[in-house]
Scaffold this motif. Structure first.
Motif, short mmCIF file in Angstrom:
data_model
loop_
_atom_site.label_atom_id
_atom_site.label_comp_id
_atom_site.label_asym_id
_atom_site.label_seq_id
_atom_site.Cartn_x
_atom_site.Cartn_y
_atom_site.Cartn_z
N LEU B 50 2.33 -2.19 -6.94
CA LEU B 50 1.33 -1.37 -7.62
C LEU B 50 1.60 0.11 -7.41
CD1 LEU B 50 -1.93 -3.40 -6.81
CD2 LEU B 50 -0.73 -3.28 -8.99
N GLY B 51 2.81 0.42 -6.88
CA GLY B 51 3.16 1.81 -6.67
C GLY B 51 2.46 2.43 -5.46
N ARG B 52 2.11 1.59 -4.47
CA ARG B 52 1.47 2.12 -3.26
C ARG B 52 2.54 2.35 -2.20
NH1 ARG B 52 -2.96 -2.62 -3.09
NH2 ARG B 52 -0.99 -3.73 -3.23
N ASP B 53 2.34 3.39 -1.36
CA ASP B 53 3.33 3.77 -0.36
C ASP B 53 3.36 2.72 0.76
OD1 ASP B 53 5.15 5.88 0.80
OD2 ASP B 53 3.68 5.68 2.42
N ILE B 54 4.52 2.09 0.96
CA ILE B 54 4.60 0.99 1.92
C ILE B 54 4.49 1.50 3.36
CG2 ILE B 54 6.08 -0.88 2.80
CD1 ILE B 54 7.00 -1.36 -0.03
N PHE B 55 5.02 2.70 3.64
CA PHE B 55 4.90 3.25 4.99
C PHE B 55 3.43 3.42 5.37
CE2 PHE B 55 4.93 7.02 7.92
CZ PHE B 55 5.51 6.38 8.99
N ALA B 56 2.65 3.98 4.45
CA ALA B 56 1.21 4.17 4.72
C ALA B 56 0.53 2.81 4.91
CB ALA B 56 0.56 4.93 3.57
N ARG B 57 0.98 1.82 4.13
CA ARG B 57 0.36 0.49 4.23
C ARG B 57 0.77 -0.23 5.52
NH1 ARG B 57 -2.40 -1.07 0.13
NH2 ARG B 57 -2.14 -3.32 0.32
N VAL B 58 2.01 0.00 5.97
CA VAL B 58 2.44 -0.61 7.23
C VAL B 58 1.62 0.00 8.39
CG1 VAL B 58 4.35 -0.75 8.90
CG2 VAL B 58 4.75 -1.33 6.50
N LEU B 59 1.43 1.34 8.34
CA LEU B 59 0.61 1.99 9.38
C LEU B 59 -0.81 1.43 9.36
CD1 LEU B 59 1.59 5.77 9.02
CD2 LEU B 59 2.28 4.18 10.83
N SER B 60 -1.34 1.27 8.17
CA SER B 60 -2.69 0.77 8.02
C SER B 60 -2.77 -0.70 8.47
CB SER B 60 -3.11 0.93 6.57
OG SER B 60 -4.44 0.64 6.40
N GLY B 61 -1.71 -1.46 8.17
CA GLY B 61 -1.66 -2.88 8.56
C GLY B 61 -1.66 -3.06 10.07
#
Lengths: 306, 267
Positions: B50-61
């Motif tokens: 969906l064009g979301r930043d994976i680095f930001a999502r990994v941090l959030s995960g």
């Protein structure tokens, strides 16, 4: 010996009853009306009522429970809601695929773990030992749902050596077996090392060493055989982990076994099939643990159940 | 090794707490034009479907993973310590009853019971924590029961009993503390186990539901793009493996430190 066998067998019966009770209870843990949940919100009241009758949910709880237990003993676990196929038949159809995968994973892990464990024990405290130990700990930590796709990416997509998914040839089996067996290999390697080191302290090994037998020879000719007893036990006890791991591995590699059947049935809310798969896997696991204990009793005469 | 483990865990905690300040991107913000783009200077781990930043999502995960680990380990260890010490201290029928329940739950291999529970309760973060706690306490109960069987015969426990201390006081002040070193080791390894289990359930679609960024859920979605965008699979998986390895290193190190007898033996 006979007393040990009888006691161990007798202990299994309440466990099996407990397992069956829990699996029976599952359907009643569904929030709200189980029949409505299976058919979805749009289902008509007649359809929901018909399903209630079909699953026996309209009967008193004790009667349902009795019926479930009687069926389970006879191997009748009801019918799939989606295909109307008998649950037992659906499971038996997938059994060969799961057994094939589990056996291959165990062969892979034993083939890797024993040499790794021996090398680590022989070179205890050296760089080789640290490397083997770190490799083993890494193997336990890498999730098979990550290792599987990575293996597929490298060996199927990039190199094109092996098929990405499905079942058929030996080639289809290699990646799922490695991905399922890696964690077990790591656990077995640690156990082999620990068990060998334990054995090397025994007087008979020390005596052999005092006679001038080299460390490597003492390990391979004397200690290794005896150190296998706990390793064999662990292999038996880890069979359950392999079965659970198979649920994930089969899903990744589209392997048509019981694990994939379970996950698909959850997706379709086909609860009789879900219950059947869970019961089957748990009972196989209990049986395997029983067998392991019995074999252990035979292998090591010091062990008797008190 | 335990220092490496501690460092990994510390870095993850920092990432979880300060995540929003470490990445300029919102983990939920979509840039559809750049969907599935690989790692670049701006987007270190690339972008997802969906064009979301994976680095930001990994941090959030990392937050979800640590949260699940902490809650599951806390709930399971408290229940396990309580029931295990009661079983070990009182023996007899109480012990028999608790041990039978433990036997039955242990008859389900690993994740299977958690899969079964989440399958009927419905996939959600709460149900994952619930299911993992239901299977988690058993290990602690077994461990603590064994320890208590030994420590209830120790002199200071007998002395407390002779002095007329109440049973809850003996358990809480004298017996349970003797089990804590072993429980600490088990809890550290249990953090890794719970994180791995949550990721497995989420990977199977039975755990944390989108759009919440969980490493397991990210891997599940990455599976569909293994051919065209492998970075969707590589980075969340690496995060899981490294964090679990961290807890395993730490747990192993703690075991060696707290129980010198196992040093170098358990590997």
């Amino acid at each position: 010996m006979l007393r040990y066998l009888t006691r161990r067998l007798a202990l299994t019966i309440p466990v099996l009853l407990g397992v069956a009770t829990l699996v029976f209870a599952l359907i009643h843990l569904i929030p709200g009306d189980p029949a409505q949940a299976m058919l979805g919100e749009e289902a008509s009241e007649e359809d929901v009522q018909a399903l209630r009758v079909r699953l026996g949910l309209d009967q008193p709880l004790l009667q349902q429970y009795g019926g479930f237990l009687r069926g389970a003993v006879r191997g009748d676990l009801g019918r799939s809601l989606r295909t109307d196929e008998p649950v037992t038949q659906a499971i038996l159809d997938r059994l060969p695929a799961t057994l094939e995968l589990a056996a291959a994973a165990m062969i892979v892990s034993i083939g890797v773990a024993l040499p790794l464990g021996i090398i680590a024990a022989v070179g205890r405290g050296t760089f080789v030992d640290h490397a083997a130990t770190t490799l083993a700990l890494t193997g336990v930590s890498i999730p098979n749902f990550w290792l599987g796709p990575l293996l597929a990416l490298v060996f199927a997509v990039e190199l094109g050596w092996l098929p990405v998914s499905g079942r058929g040839t030996v080639g289809h089996l290699i990646l799922p077996a490695i991905s399922l067996g890696a964690a077990l290999a790591a656990i077995l390697a640690r156990m082999t090392r620990a068990s060998l080191l334990e054995e090397l302290r025994e007087p008979y090994v020390q005596a052999a060493r005092a006679r001038g037998v080299s460390r490597t020879r003492a390990v391979l000719r004397h200690a290794f055989r005896n150190s296998l007893i706990p390793v064999v036990t662990l292999i038996g006890l880890q069979f359950g982990a392999v079965l659970t791991g198979a649920v994930i591995t089969e899903t990744i590699f589209a392997w048509p076994g019981i694990g994939r059947l379970l996950i698909q049935s959850i997706g379709f809310r086909d609860y009789p099939l879900v219950q059947g798969c869970i019961l089957f896997i748990a009972v196989t696991y209990v049986g395997m643990n029983l067998l392991t204990d019995l074999v252990y009793g035979v292998l090591d005469p010091r062990i008797r159940y008190e | 090794m335990s220092k490496v483990g501690a460092a990994i865990v510390l870095v993850t905690v920092v990432a979880a707490v300060f995540g929003p300040w470490l990445s300029p991107f919102d983990p939920a913000a979509q840039e559809l034009a750049l969907r599935l783009e690989g790692p670049t200077g701006a987007h270190w781990f690339g972008l997802d479907e969906l064009g979301r930043d994976i680095f930001a999502r990994v941090l959030s995960g990392a937050r979800i993973s640590l949260l699940v680990g902490i809650v599951v380990v806390s709930v399971s260890s408290v229940i396990g310590i309580l029931l295990g010490s009661i079983a070990g201290y009182f023996g007899g029928r109480v012990d028999e009853a608790i041990s039978r329940v433990v036997d039955i739950l242990l008859a389900f291999p690993g994740l299977l019971l958690a899969i079964a529970l989440v399958a009927v309760l419905g996939p959600s973060l709460t149900n994952v924590v619930l299911a993992l706690s239901v299977i988690g306490w058993v290990g602690y109960a077994r461990l603590v029961r064994g320890q208590v069987l030994r420590s209830r015969e120790l002199e200071f426990v007998q002395a407390a009993r002779a002095l007329g201390a109440s049973t809850p006081r003996i358990l809480l002040r004298h017996v349970i503390p003797t089990t804590l070193p072993a429980v600490t080791v088990q809890a550290t390894l249990g953090m890794g186990g719970a994180i791995l289990a949550e990721a497995a359930l989420s990977f199977l679609g039975l755990g944390v539901q989108p759009p919440t960024p969980s490493w397991g859920t990210m891997l599940n979605y990455g599976r569909g793009h293994l051919l065209d965008a492998p970075h969707l699979t590589v980075f969340p998986g690496m995060a899981i493996a490294i964090l679990v390895l961290g807890f395993n290193f730490l747990g192993d190190g703690l075991r060696d430190a707290l129980d010198p007898a196992t040093k170098g033996r358990a590997g």
